[in-house]
Design a protein around this motif. Structure first.
Motif, PDB file in Angstrom:
ATOM      1  N   SER A 100     -29.268   8.408 -52.935  1.00  0.00           N
ATOM      2  CA  SER A 100     -28.747   7.142 -53.798  1.00  0.00           C
ATOM      3  C   SER A 100     -29.994   6.323 -53.568  1.00  0.00           C
ATOM      4  O   SER A 100     -30.384   5.224 -54.158  1.00  0.00           O
ATOM      5  N   ARG A 228     -30.430  -0.382 -51.288  1.00  0.00           N
ATOM      6  CA  ARG A 228     -30.229  -0.626 -52.755  1.00  0.00           C
ATOM      7  C   ARG A 228     -30.880  -2.175 -52.948  1.00  0.00           C
ATOM      8  O   ARG A 228     -31.488  -2.386 -53.704  1.00  0.00           O
ATOM      9  N   MET A 265     -26.264   0.334 -57.151  1.00  0.00           N
ATOM     10  CA  MET A 265     -26.196   1.927 -57.023  1.00  0.00           C
ATOM     11  C   MET A 265     -25.911   2.515 -58.129  1.00  0.00           C
ATOM     12  O   MET A 265     -24.969   2.190 -59.011  1.00  0.00           O
TER      13      MET A 265
END
Length: 312
Positions: A100, A228, A265
């Motif tokens: 991620s 993120r 994300m």
């Protein structure tokens, strides 16, 4: 600018959340298994979507340089995060977190915003940056994720079976040779981008439909959000300021880089985690939370970052 961006985000946000809701309904009352859909996305829909986009876009050396640059940045960031989090998380969770770290919802969420904020050339530049991140997802990112539970050989074998790489090379060959694809074929492929968005967001809802309150891991979600919405905006700002100091960076390309740094994300976190059976429910929770926060975070971030970089 913050108010204008907030209004711009409302339509894509509600659309994406509606798709997530549809997925939740499929998982709860209908008990539909999302795993075959994840496989369909990875092996059929994603390759055809990007083959169509590349053949229509007509890649130039400067565009491919953007693709290479974003691929390298995403890969290096994922490798760094993977090594950093290994001592603190189990192997499977560390693999999802590392994957991620190198990506974001640049397609489903970021592209509609790019089409509103940027001129045509800026949208083209955004698409080739998006391609670099997507190639990371299905090569280096897939390998890092697979290494959470597979050997090096098994992980590499899984990558060689991913048709997105073959679709990318085929599109470059078609464009390089100047081959004109049949109009009927290109028209038939128009359905795939919207299908990719729909099924990609529905999978988040399907996964959430199987999650209980006990499975919510605040530490894992917090780490995902920090990467993120903490690390990526700083990297985007540093990249723009550095390039501005070295070259005459066009404003539209600067905005492309800033937008890439503030999207939520990626839904593909769930898709890849599901394909590899590595805790997709945890990824789904983090993806949903960052998507819900995006209408507040993105206008604030973009407003502040554009002021810092002199774009306002």
């Amino acid at each position: 600018m913050e108010l204008e961006l907030g209004a711009t985000l409302l339509a894509p946000l509600w659309m994406l959340l509606a798709f997530v809701g549809l997925g939740w309904l499929c998982a709860r009352p209908l008990a539909i298994d999302p795993r075959p859909i994840a496989t369909l996305l990875i092996y059929i829909i994603a390759p055809l979507t990007f083959f169509r986009g590349l053949t229509l876009g007509g890649p130039t050396p400067s565009h491919l340089l953007l693709t290479l640059g974003l691929f390298l940045v995403a890969s290096l960031l994922a490798i760094a995060v993977s090594r950093l989090v290994r001592p603190f998380f189990p192997a499977e969770e560390a693999a999802v977190l590392a994957f991620s770290a190198g990506t974001g919802n640049t397609g489903y969420f970021g592209l509609p915003i790019a089409m509103v904020l940027l001129p045509p050339e800026g949208v083209t530049q955004y698409l080739f940056c998006l391609l670099g991140i997507t190639l990371y997802e299905f090569t280096v990112g897939f390998y890092i994720s697979a290494r959470g539970q597979f050997s090096v050989r098994q992980s590499l074998v899984k990558i060689t079976r991913l048709p997105l790489i073959h679709a990318f090379l085929a599109a470059l060959l078609v464009s390089g040779l100047g081959v004109t694809m049949p109009a009927m074929l290109m028209d038939s492929l128009e359905v795939f981008p919207s299908t990719y968005t729909l099924l990609g967001m529905m999978i988040i809802g399907m996964t959430l439909g199987r999650v209980s309150i006990r499975e919510i891991d605040a530490r894992f979600v917090g780490a995902c959000v920090a990467v993120r919405f903490g690390l990526w905006p700083l990297l985007a700002l540093a990249a723009v300021l550095g390039l501005q100091a070295l070259v005459a960076l066009p404003d539209e390309l600067a905005m492309v880089l800033l937008l890439l740094g503030v999207v939520p994300m990626a839904a593909n976190v769930v898709v890849v985690a599901m394909e590899l059976s590595i805790r997709p429910e945890k990824g789904a929770i983090a993806v949903l939370l960052t998507t819900l926060a995006a209408p507040l975070v993105i206008p604030l971030y973009l407003g502040g970052l554009t002021r810092l970089t002199g774009l306002q």
